[in-house]
Scaffold this motif. Structure first.
Motif, PDB file in Angstrom:
ATOM      1  N   LYS A  93      -4.981  -0.900  -4.367  1.00  0.00           N
ATOM      2  CA  LYS A  93      -6.094   0.048  -4.279  1.00  0.00           C
ATOM      3  C   LYS A  93      -7.344  -0.749  -3.950  1.00  0.00           C
ATOM      4  O   LYS A  93      -7.720  -1.637  -4.698  1.00  0.00           O
ATOM      5  CB  LYS A  93      -6.273   0.816  -5.583  1.00  0.00           C
ATOM      6  N   ALA A  95      -2.351   7.857   1.904  1.00  0.00           N
ATOM      7  CA  ALA A  95      -1.618   9.118   2.000  1.00  0.00           C
ATOM      8  C   ALA A  95      -2.502  10.330   1.719  1.00  0.00           C
ATOM      9  O   ALA A  95      -2.232  11.428   2.208  1.00  0.00           O
ATOM     10  CB  ALA A  95      -0.438   9.103   1.032  1.00  0.00           C
ATOM     11  N   THR A 105       0.834  -1.203   0.000  1.00  0.00           N
ATOM     12  CA  THR A 105       0.000   0.000   0.000  1.00  0.00           C
ATOM     13  C   THR A 105       0.870   1.255   0.000  1.00  0.00           C
ATOM     14  O   THR A 105       2.061   1.203   0.313  1.00  0.00           O
ATOM     15  CB  THR A 105      -0.888   0.031   1.255  1.00  0.00           C
ATOM     16  N   ASP A 106       0.265   2.379  -0.313  1.00  0.00           N
ATOM     17  CA  ASP A 106       1.033   3.630  -0.273  1.00  0.00           C
ATOM     18  C   ASP A 106       1.433   3.990   1.149  1.00  0.00           C
ATOM     19  O   ASP A 106       2.417   4.699   1.368  1.00  0.00           O
ATOM     20  CB  ASP A 106       0.271   4.773  -0.950  1.00  0.00           C
ATOM     21  N   TYR A 107       0.711   3.479   2.143  1.00  0.00           N
ATOM     22  CA  TYR A 107       1.114   3.698   3.540  1.00  0.00           C
ATOM     23  C   TYR A 107       2.458   3.030   3.824  1.00  0.00           C
ATOM     24  O   TYR A 107       3.366   3.645   4.403  1.00  0.00           O
ATOM     25  CB  TYR A 107       0.043   3.159   4.486  1.00  0.00           C
ATOM     26  N   LEU A 124       4.718   2.196   1.700  1.00  0.00           N
ATOM     27  CA  LEU A 124       5.754   2.892   0.925  1.00  0.00           C
ATOM     28  C   LEU A 124       6.180   4.177   1.625  1.00  0.00           C
ATOM     29  O   LEU A 124       7.365   4.520   1.645  1.00  0.00           O
ATOM     30  CB  LEU A 124       5.242   3.197  -0.478  1.00  0.00           C
ATOM     31  N   ALA A 125       5.215   4.895   2.199  1.00  0.00           N
ATOM     32  CA  ALA A 125       5.569   6.119   2.935  1.00  0.00           C
ATOM     33  C   ALA A 125       6.424   5.785   4.154  1.00  0.00           C
ATOM     34  O   ALA A 125       7.331   6.540   4.516  1.00  0.00           O
ATOM     35  CB  ALA A 125       4.306   6.856   3.359  1.00  0.00           C
ATOM     36  N   ASN A 154      -9.090   3.142   1.083  1.00  0.00           N
ATOM     37  CA  ASN A 154      -8.963   1.763   0.593  1.00  0.00           C
ATOM     38  C   ASN A 154     -10.037   0.826   1.124  1.00  0.00           C
ATOM     39  O   ASN A 154      -9.750  -0.286   1.571  1.00  0.00           O
ATOM     40  CB  ASN A 154      -7.580   1.203   0.935  1.00  0.00           C
ATOM     41  N   SER A 181      -6.454   5.733  -1.287  1.00  0.00           N
ATOM     42  CA  SER A 181      -5.092   6.115  -0.928  1.00  0.00           C
ATOM     43  C   SER A 181      -5.062   6.448   0.553  1.00  0.00           C
ATOM     44  O   SER A 181      -5.869   7.244   1.034  1.00  0.00           O
ATOM     45  CB  SER A 181      -4.640   7.339  -1.743  1.00  0.00           C
ATOM     46  N   VAL A 208       0.907  -1.028  -6.327  1.00  0.00           N
ATOM     47  CA  VAL A 208       0.285  -0.433  -5.145  1.00  0.00           C
ATOM     48  C   VAL A 208      -1.174  -0.874  -5.064  1.00  0.00           C
ATOM     49  O   VAL A 208      -1.938  -0.729  -6.018  1.00  0.00           O
ATOM     50  CB  VAL A 208       0.389   1.112  -5.186  1.00  0.00           C
TER      51      VAL A 208
END
Length: 316
Positions: free
Chosen positions: A140, A241, A110-112, A114-115, A208, A239, A138
């Protein structure tokens, strides 16, 4: 193998497996031809033979591009582990040497995540193996439905534990933990200690979640069980983020990961508050198919993930 199955296999040109794999990967005849090292007409001829064999288009033209047919999507899941097995069977076994390898690893997350650790993972991989490539799809919404089958084609998925991961075919390695926090607009009249009653009253921003009712399968299920009513969902966004963007300037609330919310801590128009109810921690785990457990390259990848996430874990 039954004789009829053996005879059927003997009548198949197994060279077609190579071009089938790339056609399903690339969904483009020209790129598949380049990957295999044949001409575009040769790849087109192979696609025609495959279509006759399966009695299916496999690749369907839609709006000027190709997409996989339903059968093509099923074959894409089956052909990858088959080709990997054949490569291991016929290719000479060579030790994995990360410093010279050009291997590509595919890790879904997830983008989380990745952050939280994407940059760290990129740095440690590049330092140890500058030729190694990363492919990071990623997520979704929901994860793929059949996780054991999906993980035959991926190197792994980084995700919080879910019931679907708890099967014999899959293995897991914990990477890091986090806590839940609440994010509200700076002008929101809630006190600095937000209450469960506030979460019941305020409209929510949820990331999400395909289901607008915020189902019990959510990672926040224990917190939701404490509420007297379901959250009133105002915004759903694919997302993590982007979640605070839909809180600022409104009366909405978002319950999100502390590490991700910390990236917005310097915004004067937002407040980050402790989450009521003491929900259990967020646990992010790297999941993979057990067939890859003894693979040297995959063992190295797991070590890189462990190194990249080390700074996110509490000290001794």
């Amino acid at each position: 193998m039954p004789r009829s199955a053996t005879a059927a296999l003997a009548n198949v040109d197994l060279n077609l497996l190579v071009i089938l794999r790339e056609l399903l990967r690339e969904q483009n005849v020209t790129r598949a031809a380049e990957r295999v090292g044949v001409t575009q007409p040769a790849a087109s001829a192979a696609l025609a033979r495959l279509r006759r064999h399966f009695d299916d288009d496999l690749l369907e033209r839609t709006r000027g591009r190709y997409v996989l047919s339903p059968l093509g999507r099923r074959l894409a899941l089956q052909v990858e582990p088959l080709c990997l097995g054949l490569e291991r069977l016929f290719a000479p076994e060579e030790p994995f040497r990360p410093e010279i390898s050009e291997h590509e690893f595919t890790v879904m997350t997830t983008d989380y995540v990745l952050a939280a650790m994407g940059e760290s993972l990129s740095r440690v991989v590049h330092e140890a193996a500058p030729g190694v490539r990363l492919h990071v799809p990623v997520v979704k919404g929901r994860l793929p439905g059949d996780l054991p089958e999906t993980l035959r084609t991926l190197d792994g998925i980084i995700s919080a534990p879910k019931a679907e991961f708890k099967v014999d075919e899959l293995c897991g390695q914990e990477l890091f933990r986090d806590r839940w926090v609440c994010v509200v607009d700076a002008e929101n009249p809630v006190r600095d200690r937000i209450e469960l009653a506030d979460l019941e009253r305020l409209p929510w921003v949820i990331p999400n979640q395909p289901d607008p009712q915020y189902p019990a399968s959510s990672p926040l299920a224990p917190l939701l069980a404490m509420l007297g009513t379901r959250p009133r969902v105002a915004v759903r966004v694919d997302s993590y983020a982007a979640t605070p963007w839909f809180v600022a300037g409104t009366d909405r609330v978002a319950v999100m990961q502390g590490r991700l919310a910390a990236g917005f801590a310097d915004r004067p128009d937002l407040r980050i508050l402790p989450c009521p109810g003491d929900p259990p921690p967020i646990v992010e785990i790297f999941w993979w198919h057990r067939l890859r457990s003894d693979d040297a390259a995959h063992t190295w990848l797991r070590a890189m993930l462990d190194t990249a996430s080390r700074s996110l874990r509490p000290g001794p």
